[in-house]
Scaffold this motif. Structure first.
Motif, PDB file in Angstrom:
ATOM      1  N   ILE A  74       0.881  -1.165   0.000  1.00 19.78           N
ATOM      2  CA  ILE A  74       0.000   0.000   0.000  1.00 19.78           C
ATOM      3  C   ILE A  74       0.919   1.216   0.000  1.00 19.78           C
ATOM      4  CG2 ILE A  74      -1.873   1.215   1.210  1.00 19.78           C
ATOM      5  CD1 ILE A  74      -2.630  -1.679   0.342  1.00 19.78           C
ATOM      6  N   ARG A  75       0.758   2.061  -1.005  1.00 16.62           N
ATOM      7  CA  ARG A  75       1.653   3.232  -1.100  1.00 16.62           C
ATOM      8  C   ARG A  75       0.869   4.462  -1.561  1.00 16.62           C
ATOM      9  NH1 ARG A  75       2.382   4.736  -6.277  1.00 16.62           N
ATOM     10  NH2 ARG A  75       2.437   3.173  -7.941  1.00 16.62           N
ATOM     11  N   PRO A  76       1.426   5.663  -1.285  1.00 17.02           N
ATOM     12  CA  PRO A  76       0.720   6.868  -1.726  1.00 17.02           C
ATOM     13  C   PRO A  76       0.635   6.919  -3.238  1.00 17.02           C
ATOM     14  CG  PRO A  76       2.539   7.432  -0.239  1.00 17.02           C
ATOM     15  CD  PRO A  76       2.688   5.978  -0.575  1.00 17.02           C
ATOM     16  N   CYS A  77      -0.462   7.452  -3.743  1.00 20.58           N
ATOM     17  CA  CYS A  77      -0.621   7.688  -5.171  1.00 20.58           C
ATOM     18  C   CYS A  77       0.327   8.809  -5.590  1.00 20.58           C
ATOM     19  CB  CYS A  77      -2.070   8.104  -5.407  1.00 20.58           C
ATOM     20  SG  CYS A  77      -2.444   8.559  -7.099  1.00 20.58           S
ATOM     21  N   MET A  78       0.935   8.657  -6.745  1.00 19.58           N
ATOM     22  CA  MET A  78       1.783   9.728  -7.290  1.00 19.58           C
ATOM     23  C   MET A  78       1.102  10.279  -8.540  1.00 19.58           C
ATOM     24  SD  MET A  78       5.597   8.244  -6.761  1.00 19.58           S
ATOM     25  CE  MET A  78       5.418   6.490  -6.830  1.00 19.58           C
ATOM     26  N   CYS A 114      -2.239   8.831 -11.782  1.00 21.69           N
ATOM     27  CA  CYS A 114      -3.598   9.370 -11.941  1.00 21.69           C
ATOM     28  C   CYS A 114      -4.367   8.698 -13.073  1.00 21.69           C
ATOM     29  CB  CYS A 114      -3.555  10.881 -12.145  1.00 21.69           C
ATOM     30  SG  CYS A 114      -3.206  11.739 -10.597  1.00 21.69           S
ATOM     31  N   LYS A 115      -3.654   8.333 -14.131  1.00 27.30           N
ATOM     32  CA  LYS A 115      -4.332   7.698 -15.267  1.00 27.30           C
ATOM     33  C   LYS A 115      -4.989   6.369 -14.840  1.00 27.30           C
ATOM     34  CE  LYS A 115      -3.334   7.130 -20.130  1.00 27.30           C
ATOM     35  NZ  LYS A 115      -2.308   7.003 -21.145  1.00 27.30           N
ATOM     36  N   VAL A 154     -15.048  13.603 -13.802  1.00 25.47           N
ATOM     37  CA  VAL A 154     -13.706  14.047 -13.411  1.00 25.47           C
ATOM     38  C   VAL A 154     -12.727  13.699 -14.532  1.00 25.47           C
ATOM     39  CG1 VAL A 154     -12.896  11.970 -12.162  1.00 25.47           C
ATOM     40  CG2 VAL A 154     -12.177  14.222 -11.396  1.00 25.47           C
ATOM     41  N   THR A 155     -11.786  14.599 -14.771  1.00 25.62           N
ATOM     42  CA  THR A 155     -10.815  14.383 -15.855  1.00 25.62           C
ATOM     43  C   THR A 155      -9.433  14.089 -15.267  1.00 25.62           C
ATOM     44  OG1 THR A 155     -10.186  16.703 -15.883  1.00 25.62           O
ATOM     45  CG2 THR A 155     -12.012  16.040 -17.354  1.00 25.62           C
ATOM     46  N   ARG A 186      -5.069  15.362 -11.483  1.00 27.97           N
ATOM     47  CA  ARG A 186      -3.671  15.786 -11.275  1.00 27.97           C
ATOM     48  C   ARG A 186      -3.615  17.085 -10.473  1.00 27.97           C
ATOM     49  NH1 ARG A 186      -1.728  14.136 -17.328  1.00 27.97           N
ATOM     50  NH2 ARG A 186      -1.055  12.039 -16.808  1.00 27.97           N
ATOM     51  N   GLU A 187      -4.424  18.058 -10.893  1.00 28.49           N
ATOM     52  CA  GLU A 187      -4.405  19.361 -10.237  1.00 28.49           C
ATOM     53  C   GLU A 187      -4.933  19.247  -8.798  1.00 28.49           C
ATOM     54  OE1 GLU A 187      -3.123  22.193 -10.934  1.00 28.49           O
ATOM     55  OE2 GLU A 187      -4.054  23.322  -9.283  1.00 28.49           O
TER      56      GLU A 187
END
Ligand SMILES: CC(C)(COP(=O)(O)OP(=O)(O)OC[C@H]1O[C@@H](n2cnc3c(N)ncnc32)[C@H](O)[C@@H]1OP(=O)(O)O)[C@@H](O)C(=O)NCCC(=O)NCCS
Length: 173
Positions: free
Chosen positions: A5-9, A13-14, A36-37, A42-43
């Motif tokens: 389990i790790r943080p999303c980078m 996002c894709k 959501v796009t 990302r933003e």
């Protein structure tokens, strides 16, 4: 071997967007209703003012899902504030791909969200689940979650964009 389990980078996002579309199908919502796009994810996750936290479940080396990827689940949460209790963490999505369920991945993601909420000084972790999802409701109850509709008769209301626009237009202050 277990998932990590790790943080999303930002580069993830894709895949997260793909999993968000999968959970929509799980909720019988057409993927086209997911507005959501990739740019927004990302933003909103990694821009100047991050709006959510996201942790991923990644398969050990050598194992892949049917798309050939290694990310098979995620938990995405935001911070809310309870005037009675203070800071809360709200889990918007907790999801594991169907073929990987039952391997304690969902439990690890839930535990991670609980750990993050404690670290950030939250006193509660909240989420909504469809009341036709008996398995998911039992999962949450098994891990200590309380059903607020059954226990305290809370009902969830939503103002969609049209209703929101009408209300906002009437504001005179
Ligand atoms: C809910 C969900 C995330 C669970 O993921 P999962 O990886 O299959 O769950 P796990 O393998 O980690 O579950 C294992 C643990 O939960 C318990 N559990 C799982 N299903 C359960 C059920 N139906 N009733 C009671 N306990 C259950 C197991 O006993 C085990 O706990 P233990 O170690 O204390 O014995 C997954 O089913 C999912 O993605 N559902 C669709 C998405 C969704 O609706 N999410 C929102 C609601 S959570």
């Amino acid at each position: 071997m277990n998932c990590i389990i790790r943080p999303c980078m930002v580069k993830d996002c894709k895949v997260i967007l793909q999993l968000i579309k999968e959970i929509a199908v799980d909720y019988k919502v057409p993927p086209t209703d997911v507005k959501v796009t990739l740019e927004a994810l990302r933003e909103d996750g990694f821009g100047a003012r991050p709006q959510y936290d996201c942790y991923l479940a990644e398969l050990p080396p050598g194992e892949t899902n049917k798309e050939g990827g290694s990310i098979v689940g995620y938990v995405l949460s935001t911070y809310t504030y309870s005037a009675w209790k203070g800071r809360n963490l709200y889990m918007d999505n907790l999801y594991v791909q169907p073929q990987f369920r039952g391997r304690r991945i969902g439990k690890q993601l839930l535990e991670k969200a609980a750990q993050v909420s404690m670290a950030k000084g939250c006193c509660q972790l909240r989420m909504h689940v469809g009341n036709w999802k008996a398995n998911e409701m039992d999962f949450l109850a098994h891990h200590g979650g309380e059903d607020l509709t059954a226990k305290e008769c809370w009902t969830l209301f939503r103002f969609n964009e049209d209703a929101l626009r009408r209300l906002a237009a009437r504001s005179t202050f």
